[in-house]
Design an enzyme around this catalytic site. Structure first.
Site, mmCIF file in Angstrom:
data_model
loop_
_atom_site.group_PDB
_atom_site.id
_atom_site.type_symbol
_atom_site.label_atom_id
_atom_site.label_comp_id
_atom_site.label_asym_id
_atom_site.label_seq_id
_atom_site.Cartn_x
_atom_site.Cartn_y
_atom_site.Cartn_z
ATOM 1 N N ARG B 62 -22.926 165.269 -12.716
ATOM 2 C CA ARG B 62 -23.773 165.754 -13.009
ATOM 3 C C ARG B 62 -24.425 166.078 -14.376
ATOM 4 O O ARG B 62 -26.006 166.222 -14.611
ATOM 5 C CB ARG B 62 -23.119 167.894 -12.855
ATOM 6 C CG ARG B 62 -22.383 167.888 -11.208
ATOM 7 C CD ARG B 62 -21.909 169.192 -10.879
ATOM 8 N NE ARG B 62 -21.731 169.553 -9.895
ATOM 9 C CZ ARG B 62 -22.268 170.461 -9.413
ATOM 10 N NH1 ARG B 62 -22.689 171.677 -9.999
ATOM 11 N NH2 ARG B 62 -22.232 171.068 -8.265
ATOM 12 N N THR B 63 -23.479 166.550 -15.280
ATOM 13 C CA THR B 63 -24.443 166.198 -16.675
ATOM 14 C C THR B 63 -25.178 164.885 -16.986
ATOM 15 O O THR B 63 -26.425 165.515 -17.793
ATOM 16 C CB THR B 63 -23.436 166.636 -17.855
ATOM 17 O OG1 THR B 63 -22.688 167.725 -17.531
ATOM 18 C CG2 THR B 63 -23.637 166.943 -19.040
ATOM 19 N N LYS B 90 -7.517 149.277 -25.952
ATOM 20 C CA LYS B 90 -7.332 147.999 -25.686
ATOM 21 C C LYS B 90 -8.547 147.432 -27.483
ATOM 22 O O LYS B 90 -8.908 146.113 -27.475
ATOM 23 C CB LYS B 90 -8.668 147.403 -25.084
ATOM 24 C CG LYS B 90 -8.043 148.181 -23.771
ATOM 25 C CD LYS B 90 -9.517 147.250 -22.511
ATOM 26 C CE LYS B 90 -8.902 148.279 -20.890
ATOM 27 N NZ LYS B 90 -9.696 148.625 -20.009
ATOM 28 N N ARG B 112 -20.181 162.203 -24.333
ATOM 29 C CA ARG B 112 -19.637 163.008 -23.519
ATOM 30 C C ARG B 112 -18.080 162.410 -23.591
ATOM 31 O O ARG B 112 -17.934 161.120 -23.524
ATOM 32 C CB ARG B 112 -19.798 163.152 -22.174
ATOM 33 C CG ARG B 112 -18.795 163.649 -21.038
ATOM 34 C CD ARG B 112 -17.798 164.982 -21.408
ATOM 35 N NE ARG B 112 -19.672 165.684 -20.828
ATOM 36 C CZ ARG B 112 -19.238 167.008 -19.663
ATOM 37 N NH1 ARG B 112 -17.687 166.571 -18.792
ATOM 38 N NH2 ARG B 112 -20.110 167.022 -18.721
ATOM 39 N N HIS B 140 -19.774 172.448 -25.111
ATOM 40 C CA HIS B 140 -20.667 172.096 -23.997
ATOM 41 C C HIS B 140 -22.126 172.595 -24.671
ATOM 42 O O HIS B 140 -22.864 173.490 -23.627
ATOM 43 C CB HIS B 140 -20.034 172.393 -22.873
ATOM 44 C CG HIS B 140 -20.940 171.245 -21.767
ATOM 45 N ND1 HIS B 140 -22.167 170.720 -21.955
ATOM 46 C CD2 HIS B 140 -20.469 171.018 -20.416
ATOM 47 C CE1 HIS B 140 -22.365 169.667 -21.050
ATOM 48 N NE2 HIS B 140 -21.274 170.019 -20.070
#
Ligand SMILES: [Zn+2]
Lengths: 425, 310
Positions: B62-63, B90, B112, B140
């Site tokens: 969504r974001t 890694k 994000r 957010h």
């Protein structure tokens, strides 16, 4: 080869072990402190200590030297150079190396490296094999090889029965047990739990995580009549538990670290990984309680928990960053602030930084008695400086005090009559 | 708005560092962009030539979609990078990634990340403007702003409102941004949820922590429900979702305690029947889809403002 004789002139001698505080000269011959009747040799090197304090060499009973295994962060030589630069003539090193110091072989390796070092190194062995908390290490053999204490530092001893056995068995061998007091199920966070952890969205560690374990150690020591030492105390509640235990006669000693009496959790703001440590920095109320505990003798020692980490481990997301800061080079100036701020007098400070750690560990030092080994720190308490990255002697740079203006530092550090640090004028 | 105001933020990292004037300005800018999304040709050339990277270390359809639509409606070139947080194990650190992306000269990086503070760190290593699209359990900010825009549209103000926030406050970055935003704009915030999901320190922030649902919701202007994150249940935070639904779920009865014109909001996606009952989610007071629409407008405004267009 014996170092040349040294004459430290006009210093203020502060020697709590002998109740001495006054201006006089101190002569060192053959690596030992002489008595006042000794004639001054002709080849003596003179140190002008006017305006300075001359104190028994500082002893840090809680450092991490990272050798063997993580020499990219620190090794015994670099760590002891940092010790000397900070005024320390001796350090006790925690066993969470790679491999863990749980055997005679690792202890012997540390001691052999230490013969070339700029400070005396007293190894601390693990309580349990690989610090995994299931089986005791061979305290007897480790003691015979040269360890002064046992600790699973970095990790708590989860099993109370194992801790009980450690206290009992260590007493048989004259070893100190040092507790990293942390209740593991409560301490899965990355900073102190409170309003700042909420604001930053970071998982918190409540102060109870520490005090629950501090109380367990006190309860064990009290019921068994054995002695225990609590490492890096960070909270008001732990301080109070230790104070009241001491008042009852429990054989408990304790240390705190300069960051706990200097900083609060606010230092984490902006996700500063150089303020991430375990136990975490706490609140102003805790900081004040720690200072009170230093003033009233609840704490026996100031130890740094010098924990070097390379930039690789700190220049990452806060959750991922390793815990710990370096401390050997900032401990003395931060501790001297306690004297300036009236928390302690000079005599108490030197007890916390030298005499008491020697006595708790059962090692030489902590005194300027005639005949004693000449481990001496000459301190200029007024010298102001800015602690910058360039002047850090440790291999690592993980300090929240970088860029800070500090006051007071060692101008000479002398180990067994040899000058290990001399501050360029 | 104060005279002489200008928008001075290079990055949008959180609500905490936005003033009431900043928030006001962002929302007004967003309102002016809303109309673009209603046009038959939903595209303006405002950000033509700008390169925008959606750097998502945590999945969020969504974001990401909302930011991508916002960018495309302003004619920016967008690129999506989905990375696993485990890529750091890694060998490549977030800073390596940042430096590499930075070397390609993007104008904006939308990040994000599952760790709180990651956008703050990123912003110190790149030349691009950084917009936080949700970091750990911290904030957010674009969601907080779209919530405020939605409330402002319906209530014509952002001060003197009673905002009730119900549910998992501890883990909700949306709740953290909303709390800071609504308080900053002069409203009152009441929270209610299980004690295991209420973080410490809320009172010091000025939030009223309620001990009953009724206390929180009574006469509220806004009832904000939060998503219960099922994946967080490894820690013993809740005995069961069944019990949660009955004790902390927002039902029609709960909603009736609020003002008759109260708004029902939810950041989505909804666990229907757990934190919010379907009849309330789809009821006349629900503005959940308005929130989604406003998300695009707010994100257009943020992209526009951080590129220096104020
Ligand atoms: Zn420890």
């Amino acid at each position: 080869m014996m170092p040349v004789p040294l004459l430290i002139k006009n210093g203020r001698i502060i020697d709590p072990a002998n109740n001495v505080d006054g201006v006089r000269d101190l002569l060192i011959v053959d690596g030992c402190i002489t008595d006042s009747a000794t004639a001054i040799p002709s080849d003596v090197e003179k140190i002008d200590a006017s305006g300075c304090w001359v104190v028994p060499g500082l002893i840090d009973m809680h450092v991490h030297l990272r050798e063997p295994g993580e020499e990219y962060k620190e090794d015994i030589l670099s760590g002891t150079r940092a010790s000397a630069a900070g005024g320390f003539t001796a350090v006790a090193c925690m066993p969470n190396t790679k491999p863990v110091n749980d055997s005679r072989a690792v202890t012997a390796l540390i001691l052999s490296q230490a013969t070339k070092a700029d400070a005396r190194v007293y190894p601390i062995a693990a309580i349990s094999k690989n610090s995994q908390g299931s089986a005791l290490t061979e305290f007897g053999e480790l003691k015979a090889t040269g360890v002064v204490a046992v600790s699973d530092d970095g990790l708590p001893v989860r099993d109370s029965q194992l801790m009980r056995r450690a206290l009992e068995y260590a007493a048989d061998h004259g070893l100190l047990v040092i507790s990293h007091s942390e209740e593991p199920s409560l301490s899965k966070g990355v900073m102190n739990e409170g309003i700042i952890s909420t604001r930053l969205g970071l998982k918190g560690i409540p102060t109870a995580a520490e005090s629950i374990m501090v109380y367990r150690e006190i309860a064990l020591a009290e019921c068994l009549g054995k002695r225990v030492h609590i490492a890096h105390v960070s909270t008001a509640m732990s301080t109070e538990l230790i104070r009241s235990a001491k008042a009852r006669g429990v054989r408990v000693t304790a240390e705190t670290a300069p960051h706990y009496f200097t900083l609060t959790e606010e230092a984490v703001m902006g996700y500063n990984t150089n303020a991430k440590m375990n136990p975490p920095l706490r609140t102003e109320q805790d900081r004040q309680a720690i200072r009170q505990g230093l003033a009233d003798g609840t704490f026996d020692a100031i130890a740094t928990d010098h924990a070097p980490h390379s930039i690789l481990e700190k220049e990452v997301e806060f959750d991922r960053a390793m815990n710990g800061i370096i401390g050997l080079e900032t401990s003395l100036p931060l501790s001297l602030a306690l004297v300036r701020e009236g928390v302690l007098d000079e005599n108490k400070l030197i007890k916390l930084l030298s005499m008491n750690p020697a006595r708790i560990l059962g090692v030489e030092g902590g005194t300027l008695s005639a005949g004693a080994r000449a481990d001496i720190t000459v301190i200029n308490p007024d010298l102001q400086f800015t602690y910058t990255e360039e002047q850090v002697v440790s291999k690592s740079r993980n300090s929240p005090f970088l860029g800070e203006k500090l006051q007071g530092r060692a101008v000479y550090t002398i180990m067994g009559g040899r000058i290990t640090h001399r501050l360029a004028a | 708005m104060t005279t002489g105001y200008f928008f001075s933020h290079r990055h949008i990292l959180d609500i905490e560092h936005l003033s009431a004037d900043d928030i006001d300005y962002i929302l007004t800018t967003a309102e002016s962009f809303k109309e673009i999304s209603a046009r038959p040709i939903k595209k303006v050339p405002t950000l033509r030539g700008n390169t925008i990277i959606n750097l998502f270390f945590e999945p969020s359809t969504r974001t990401r979609l909302s930011f991508e639509i916002a960018a495309k409606r302003m004619s920016a070139d967008t690129f999506n990078i989905s990375a696993s947080t485990s890529s750091a194990t890694k060998g490549e650190t977030l800073i390596d990634t940042a430096r590499n992306i930075s070397a390609m000269n993007p104008d904006i990086i939308i990040l994000r990340h599952s760790f709180s503070g990651a956008p703050h760190m990123l912003s110190q290593y790149v030349n691009a403007a950084v917009i936080n699209a949700g970091d750990g359990t911290h904030e957010h900010p674009s969601q907080g702003l779209l919530d405020m825009l939605t409330v402002r549209e319906h209530k014509k103000r952002l001060n003197n409102l009673k905002i009730a926030i119900i549910g998992d406050i501890l883990h909700s970055r949306v709740a953290h941004s909303d709390i800071l935003g609504f308080l900053r704009m002069g409203s009152e915030v009441f929270v209610y949820g299980p004690g295991t999901l209420i973080p410490p320190g809320l009172k010091e922030l000025g939030v009223t922590v309620c001990s009953t649902m009724k206390e929180a919701v009574q006469d509220a202007d806004v009832v904000m429900t939060l998503r219960i994150q099922k994946e967080r249940q490894n820690d013993p935070l809740l005995p069961s979702f069944r019990e949660y639904a009955s004790k902390y779920g927002v039902t029609a009865q709960v909603a009736s305690w609020a003002r008759p014109d109260a708004l029902i909001m939810h950041p989505g996606p909804i666990n229907r029947g757990i934190e919010l009952m379907p009849d309330v989610a789809d009821g006349t007071q629900s503005v959940i889809l308005d929130q989604v629409t406003n998300g695009v407008a707010v994100r257009m405004a943020l992209l526009y403002l951080v590129t220096g267009n104020s």
